[in-house]
Motif scaffolding. Structure first.
Motif, PDB file in Angstrom:
ATOM      1  N   THR A 100       0.819  -1.142  -0.094  1.00 13.73           N
ATOM      2  CA  THR A 100       0.255   0.003  -0.132  1.00 13.73           C
ATOM      3  C   THR A 100       0.779   1.376  -0.037  1.00 13.73           C
ATOM      4  O   THR A 100       1.614   1.497   0.895  1.00 13.73           O
ATOM      5  N   PRO A 101       0.500   2.145  -0.964  1.00 10.79           N
ATOM      6  CA  PRO A 101       1.517   3.276  -1.127  1.00 10.79           C
ATOM      7  C   PRO A 101       0.849   4.345  -0.127  1.00 10.79           C
ATOM      8  O   PRO A 101      -0.352   4.399  -0.085  1.00 10.79           O
ATOM      9  N   GLU A 102       1.546   5.008   0.584  1.00  7.70           N
ATOM     10  CA  GLU A 102       0.883   6.218   1.169  1.00  7.70           C
ATOM     11  C   GLU A 102       1.783   7.338   1.032  1.00  7.70           C
ATOM     12  O   GLU A 102       2.811   7.380   0.809  1.00  7.70           O
ATOM     13  N   LYS A 103       0.971   8.661   1.371  1.00  7.60           N
ATOM     14  CA  LYS A 103       1.327   9.989   0.788  1.00  7.60           C
ATOM     15  C   LYS A 103       2.575  10.173   2.282  1.00  7.60           C
ATOM     16  O   LYS A 103       2.486   9.801   3.360  1.00  7.60           O
ATOM     17  N   ALA A 104       3.626  10.586   1.815  1.00  7.20           N
ATOM     18  CA  ALA A 104       4.830  11.118   2.580  1.00  7.20           C
ATOM     19  C   ALA A 104       4.660  12.318   3.246  1.00  7.20           C
ATOM     20  O   ALA A 104       3.678  13.301   2.723  1.00  7.20           O
ATOM     21  N   ASN A 105       5.517  12.742   4.120  1.00  4.79           N
ATOM     22  CA  ASN A 105       5.391  14.024   4.650  1.00  4.79           C
ATOM     23  C   ASN A 105       6.253  15.080   3.946  1.00  4.79           C
ATOM     24  O   ASN A 105       5.860  16.270   3.868  1.00  4.79           O
ATOM     25  N   LYS A 106       7.403  14.794   3.556  1.00  8.59           N
ATOM     26  CA  LYS A 106       8.292  15.943   3.088  1.00  8.59           C
ATOM     27  C   LYS A 106       8.754  15.549   1.481  1.00  8.59           C
ATOM     28  O   LYS A 106       9.260  16.273   0.725  1.00  8.59           O
ATOM     29  N   VAL A 107       8.506  14.155   0.868  1.00 12.44           N
ATOM     30  CA  VAL A 107       8.877  13.909  -0.436  1.00 12.44           C
ATOM     31  C   VAL A 107       7.686  13.490  -1.272  1.00 12.44           C
ATOM     32  O   VAL A 107       6.557  13.180  -0.623  1.00 12.44           O
ATOM     33  N   LYS A 108       7.800  13.489  -2.449  1.00 12.92           N
ATOM     34  CA  LYS A 108       6.561  13.039  -3.285  1.00 12.92           C
ATOM     35  C   LYS A 108       6.543  11.775  -3.520  1.00 12.92           C
ATOM     36  O   LYS A 108       5.676  11.111  -3.803  1.00 12.92           O
ATOM     37  N   ALA A 109       7.585  10.685  -3.500  1.00 19.00           N
ATOM     38  CA  ALA A 109       7.564   9.235  -3.489  1.00 19.00           C
ATOM     39  C   ALA A 109       6.611   8.704  -2.234  1.00 19.00           C
ATOM     40  O   ALA A 109       6.733   9.520  -1.200  1.00 19.00           O
ATOM     41  N   PRO A 110       6.101   7.681  -2.471  1.00 21.55           N
ATOM     42  CA  PRO A 110       5.239   7.109  -1.357  1.00 21.55           C
ATOM     43  C   PRO A 110       5.949   6.332  -0.374  1.00 21.55           C
ATOM     44  O   PRO A 110       7.111   5.919  -0.639  1.00 21.55           O
ATOM     45  N   LEU A 111       5.451   6.180   0.728  1.00 19.55           N
ATOM     46  CA  LEU A 111       5.803   5.370   2.027  1.00 19.55           C
ATOM     47  C   LEU A 111       5.316   4.025   1.371  1.00 19.55           C
ATOM     48  O   LEU A 111       4.164   3.910   0.748  1.00 19.55           O
ATOM     49  N   ILE A 112       5.739   2.916   2.270  1.00 16.49           N
ATOM     50  CA  ILE A 112       4.813   1.775   2.225  1.00 16.49           C
ATOM     51  C   ILE A 112       4.313   1.372   3.519  1.00 16.49           C
ATOM     52  O   ILE A 112       4.881   1.346   4.222  1.00 16.49           O
ATOM     53  N   ALA A 113       3.037   1.256   3.377  1.00 16.90           N
ATOM     54  CA  ALA A 113       2.224   1.278   4.609  1.00 16.90           C
ATOM     55  C   ALA A 113       2.563   0.016   5.496  1.00 16.90           C
ATOM     56  O   ALA A 113       2.837   0.016   6.802  1.00 16.90           O
ATOM     57  N   GLN A 114       2.838  -1.030   4.945  1.00 18.07           N
ATOM     58  CA  GLN A 114       3.206  -2.369   5.814  1.00 18.07           C
ATOM     59  C   GLN A 114       4.730  -2.350   6.282  1.00 18.07           C
ATOM     60  O   GLN A 114       4.921  -3.214   7.061  1.00 18.07           O
ATOM     61  N   CYS A 115       5.397  -1.398   6.012  1.00 15.66           N
ATOM     62  CA  CYS A 115       6.908  -1.360   6.572  1.00 15.66           C
ATOM     63  C   CYS A 115       6.659  -0.745   7.932  1.00 15.66           C
ATOM     64  O   CYS A 115       6.210   0.441   7.957  1.00 15.66           O
ATOM     65  N   PRO A 116       7.484  -1.112   8.869  1.00 16.31           N
ATOM     66  CA  PRO A 116       7.590  -0.171  10.225  1.00 16.31           C
ATOM     67  C   PRO A 116       8.257   1.017  10.254  1.00 16.31           C
ATOM     68  O   PRO A 116       7.899   1.651  11.191  1.00 16.31           O
ATOM     69  N   GLY A 141      13.212  13.009   7.016  1.00 16.93           N
ATOM     70  CA  GLY A 141      12.253  12.403   8.130  1.00 16.93           C
ATOM     71  C   GLY A 141      12.164  10.942   8.191  1.00 16.93           C
ATOM     72  O   GLY A 141      12.407  10.475   7.006  1.00 16.93           O
ATOM     73  N   VAL A 142      11.652  10.399   9.237  1.00 16.17           N
ATOM     74  CA  VAL A 142      11.293   9.133   9.452  1.00 16.17           C
ATOM     75  C   VAL A 142      10.104   8.937   9.870  1.00 16.17           C
ATOM     76  O   VAL A 142       9.646   9.447  10.943  1.00 16.17           O
ATOM     77  N   ASN A 143       9.310   7.756   9.557  1.00 19.74           N
ATOM     78  CA  ASN A 143       8.156   7.579   9.786  1.00 19.74           C
ATOM     79  C   ASN A 143       8.130   6.219  10.332  1.00 19.74           C
ATOM     80  O   ASN A 143       8.689   5.251   9.907  1.00 19.74           O
ATOM     81  N   VAL A 144       7.691   5.976  11.574  1.00 21.82           N
ATOM     82  CA  VAL A 144       7.554   5.005  12.341  1.00 21.82           C
ATOM     83  C   VAL A 144       6.191   4.413  12.737  1.00 21.82           C
ATOM     84  O   VAL A 144       5.523   5.139  13.111  1.00 21.82           O
ATOM     85  N   GLU A 145       6.103   3.174  12.530  1.00 17.32           N
ATOM     86  CA  GLU A 145       5.023   2.545  13.315  1.00 17.32           C
ATOM     87  C   GLU A 145       4.591   2.717  14.642  1.00 17.32           C
ATOM     88  O   GLU A 145       5.179   2.062  15.610  1.00 17.32           O
ATOM     89  N   GLU A 146       3.450   3.280  14.918  1.00 17.12           N
ATOM     90  CA  GLU A 146       3.281   3.285  16.427  1.00 17.12           C
ATOM     91  C   GLU A 146       2.989   2.262  17.196  1.00 17.12           C
ATOM     92  O   GLU A 146       3.321   2.138  18.478  1.00 17.12           O
ATOM     93  N   SER A 147       2.726   1.080  16.578  1.00 20.33           N
ATOM     94  CA  SER A 147       2.579  -0.207  17.414  1.00 20.33           C
ATOM     95  C   SER A 147       3.923  -0.664  18.028  1.00 20.33           C
ATOM     96  O   SER A 147       3.875  -1.618  18.669  1.00 20.33           O
ATOM     97  N   TYR A 148       4.981  -0.134  17.780  1.00 22.26           N
ATOM     98  CA  TYR A 148       6.043  -0.670  18.246  1.00 22.26           C
ATOM     99  C   TYR A 148       6.842   0.296  19.069  1.00 22.26           C
ATOM    100  O   TYR A 148       7.976   0.364  19.493  1.00 22.26           O
ATOM    101  N   LEU A 149       6.073   1.344  19.384  1.00 21.60           N
ATOM    102  CA  LEU A 149       6.362   2.380  20.611  1.00 21.60           C
ATOM    103  C   LEU A 149       5.781   1.778  21.947  1.00 21.60           C
ATOM    104  O   LEU A 149       4.692   1.174  22.246  1.00 21.60           O
ATOM    105  N   ASP A 150       6.701   1.830  22.996  1.00 29.33           N
ATOM    106  CA  ASP A 150       6.587   1.293  24.183  1.00 29.33           C
ATOM    107  C   ASP A 150       5.762   2.450  24.972  1.00 29.33           C
ATOM    108  O   ASP A 150       5.323   3.640  24.533  1.00 29.33           O
TER     109      ASP A 150
END
Length: 191
Positions: A100-116, A141-150
């Motif tokens: 699943t491509p997702e909109k990034a915050n700073k670049v035009k390229a997509p993020l991949i939703a399934q990646c942490p 910038g770095v996008n991190v999956e919230e489920s891996y936050l303690d």
């Protein structure tokens, strides 16, 4: 122990097996597998990927000057392999793999939703080195999956079953053997 001497080659393993996404979200995009990647600098945050110029994604990155490095997990091993052996010139790998491509915050390229973790990158320089050209990039910038936050907000990346590549094979991370500095850490009182 006896060792054999071989011709020059790359034996620096294991490496992260990442999916690099590129192009423009909502338009032409692609995802491809890269193992030739790594950290260049902490401050400023910089990374690199090495890409063969004949790869479909090479021109997409050259055109936009941006890409995203997406860390992968054990659950994604089939998608990672597929994106490394098929060309985006012939098919939409996002649709084919159900990534699943997702909109990034700073670049035009997509993020991949399934990646942490998704690392947004802006190309600073391209070094033509031979079979591969190295894209040196600033991390925006770095996008991190919230489920891996303690509970305290610490990111526990090692719980995500990260995927690594070693000499033509995929593995996931193994047992913890120590942490940075453990070999010189002072023992507590009373020991």
């Amino acid at each position: 122990m006896a060792k054999q001497f071989w011709k020059p080659g790359n034996m620096l393993y294991p490496l992260p097996a990442v999916l690099v996404s590129c192009g423009i979200f909502g338009e032409e995009v692609n995802a491809f597998t890269v193992a030739w990647t790594g950290t260049i600098c902490t401050n400023p945050a910089m990374v690199y990927i090495s890409v063969r110029p004949e790869r479909y994604s090479y021109d997409l990155i050259k055109k936009t000057g941006e890409f995203v490095i997406n860390l992968t997990t054990k659950k994604l091993v089939k998608e990672v392999d597929y994106c490394g052996v098929r060309s985006g010139r012939k098919e939409n790998k996002f649709a084919r793999t159900k990534l699943t491509p997702e909109k990034a915050n700073k670049v035009k390229a997509p993020l991949i939703a399934q990646c942490p973790v998704s690392i947004e990158c802006k190309v600073k320089e391209v070094k033509k080195l031979g079979s591969h050209h190295m894209f040196i990039a600033d991390v925006l910038g770095v996008n991190v999956e919230e489920s891996y936050l303690d509970a305290k907000g610490k990111f526990e990346l090692n719980r995500s079953d990260l995927l690594i590549y070693s000499h033509g094979e995929y593995y996931n991370m193994g047992k913890l053997l120590g942490s940075f500095g453990y070999s010189v850490k002072k023992k507590g009182k009373g020991r």
